[in-house]
Write a protein that holds these residues in place. Sequence first.
Motif, PDB file in Angstrom:
ATOM      1  N   ILE A 129       0.850  -1.206   0.000  1.00  0.00           N
ATOM      2  CA  ILE A 129       0.000   0.000   0.000  1.00  0.00           C
ATOM      3  C   ILE A 129       0.881   1.250   0.000  1.00  0.00           C
ATOM      4  CG2 ILE A 129      -1.656   1.336   1.390  1.00  0.00           C
ATOM      5  CD1 ILE A 129      -2.876  -1.384   2.238  1.00  0.00           C
ATOM      6  N   ARG A 130       1.967   1.195   0.790  1.00  0.00           N
ATOM      7  CA  ARG A 130       2.897   2.341   0.827  1.00  0.00           C
ATOM      8  C   ARG A 130       3.478   2.600  -0.563  1.00  0.00           C
ATOM      9  NH1 ARG A 130       4.738   0.776   5.762  1.00  0.00           N
ATOM     10  NH2 ARG A 130       6.454  -0.407   4.881  1.00  0.00           N
ATOM     11  N   ARG A 131       3.856   1.507  -1.237  1.00  0.00           N
ATOM     12  CA  ARG A 131       4.439   1.666  -2.579  1.00  0.00           C
ATOM     13  C   ARG A 131       3.419   2.272  -3.540  1.00  0.00           C
ATOM     14  NH1 ARG A 131       7.398  -4.162  -3.131  1.00  0.00           N
ATOM     15  NH2 ARG A 131       9.058  -3.747  -1.665  1.00  0.00           N
ATOM     16  N   LEU A 132       2.158   1.834  -3.423  1.00  0.00           N
ATOM     17  CA  LEU A 132       1.105   2.375  -4.290  1.00  0.00           C
ATOM     18  C   LEU A 132       0.882   3.854  -3.985  1.00  0.00           C
ATOM     19  CD1 LEU A 132      -1.450  -0.579  -4.131  1.00  0.00           C
ATOM     20  CD2 LEU A 132      -0.354   0.258  -6.205  1.00  0.00           C
ATOM     21  N   ALA A 133       0.938   4.192  -2.687  1.00  0.00           N
ATOM     22  CA  ALA A 133       0.672   5.571  -2.272  1.00  0.00           C
ATOM     23  C   ALA A 133       1.845   6.496  -2.578  1.00  0.00           C
ATOM     24  CB  ALA A 133       0.352   5.602  -0.780  1.00  0.00           C
ATOM     25  N   THR A 134       3.042   5.922  -2.683  1.00  0.00           N
ATOM     26  CA  THR A 134       4.226   6.751  -2.942  1.00  0.00           C
ATOM     27  C   THR A 134       4.154   7.386  -4.329  1.00  0.00           C
ATOM     28  OG1 THR A 134       5.453   5.185  -1.594  1.00  0.00           O
ATOM     29  CG2 THR A 134       6.761   6.732  -2.858  1.00  0.00           C
ATOM     30  N   HIS A 135       3.547   6.667  -5.274  1.00  0.00           N
ATOM     31  CA  HIS A 135       3.444   7.181  -6.650  1.00  0.00           C
ATOM     32  C   HIS A 135       1.966   7.242  -7.045  1.00  0.00           C
ATOM     33  CE1 HIS A 135       7.747   6.510  -6.821  1.00  0.00           C
ATOM     34  NE2 HIS A 135       7.545   5.266  -6.419  1.00  0.00           N
TER      35      HIS A 135
END
Lengths: 220, 300
Positions: free
Chosen positions: B16-22
């Motif tokens: 989720i963090r990776r999705l939210a980062t970009h």
Amino acid sequence: MILFEEVVKRYPGEYVALAGVSFEIRHGEFVVLSGHSGAGKSTLLKMIPVIERPSSGTVRINGQDVSRLRAAAIPYLRRNLGLVLQESRLLFDRSVFDNVMLPLVITGHPPRDAARRVAAALERVGLKGRDREMPAGLSGGEQQRVAIARAIVNKPSILIADEPTAHLDRAYAREIAALFKSFNEAGVTVLVSTHDSELFAHHAPRRLVLGKGILIGDSE
Amino acid sequence: MTGWLYLHLRAMAQAIRRLATHPLGTLLSAMVVGIALSLPAAGYLLLDNVASLARGVSGTPEISLFLATEAGAAEVKAIEERLGSEAQVASYRFVSREEALRQLEQSGLGDVLGGLGSNPLPDAFVVSARGDDPGVFERLQARFREWEQVEHVQLDSAWVERLHALLGLGRSAVLLLAALLGFALVIVTFNTIRLHILTQRHEIDVSRLLGATDPFIRRPFYWFGGLQGLLGGLVALATVWLTVKALAAPVESLAVSYGAVFSLSGPDLRQGASLLAFASFLGWLGAAISVRRHLAERLR
């Protein structure tokens, strides 16, 4: 505890990094592995966590032949070793806390207990209260301390360090050497490779010397 | 079990963090997946609506059994009993030769038969079968033909068969479209994960040195693929839902102008959940293939 028996490492092109190295390190010893660049120190150290496998010969850790270890079993061996490499190999997009926490995350430690261990490890290396900082904001010596905290956070019985003081000035290097001594006094078996054996001279009672892949000296 | 759950929750949080980062990249990927999936999803929904319409219009397709003109009351009763015992016969009604003549006269063709002097029409049964499987009609037709005193059997299902053939063709087309676009989505996820592996190779290598197992390293990528697919599925679901809402009134008006009652419906809860599950599965599959292909070397 660590036993090398006639270990040979041959790379493609018939370059021989280790040519029949044998020695034994017992529990609780502090051993310095010295030699010139290209003597085979890094290759030898990489055999212990099975980053490299010997072309022939045997490497045993606590009686277990790790040179023929199944790939799936290697991570479990590494969890019991503390590894400090020449470059700190920190994750620069993570805080000091997250970097030191990583081995505990990998082993699935409960977060609260893990946080306590991280704080204790950082205190041990003199970085208490610096856990929220990013590695890029730390000096080379401090980064190496973070790497050491990460290596000891799982309370390993063996600590292996490859040139941990290579890029540090003399004062920082002495501090790091003293740190390894303090771990050894706490019962951890320590094996450190260095081209500067004088640095560890009054910390480590035993010195192994490698030259062109051959063990040419053992102070024992 | 708790440790396993913790590792999965952590991997999910990491994904989720990776999705939210970009956010822009995530949004664009979800749009690509969503728009591609909305085409077969809308096609499936349209077919589903047409199929339910066809079921309503065709009602129970009928088979007419014309009896021999010499068949008497006893033979009629025997046939009626046999029809009653047929498992695949839903209902039947008897049309006597007198009633048939009356219907013919009412339709304006009475004059044609007037000159014959007697009623040439036979007694008949009109039979409705269970379900709408054309195979059932044909089997019943063949069986009725063998019955005594049954002179002729007429199957009124040609148009039903044509409709079924068209729906079958439509289903195949939607399936093919879903397979093709699904494959494209797997490729999209495959490539996204490949790029993530490349950008995170340092973290992967460090984790390996610290004792991370292959599943530990792979898990966040699986979650990432599954979540990206899920987001794409949500976009597809929203697209189809909005399309149905937008077209419902014009379609209903068109149906009314033809004297029919028809309204677009769906996607319902089951269809929505299936779409989301399918999208998540495609994302997971793309991630699994990519991880297998690109991490294999790093994990040796």
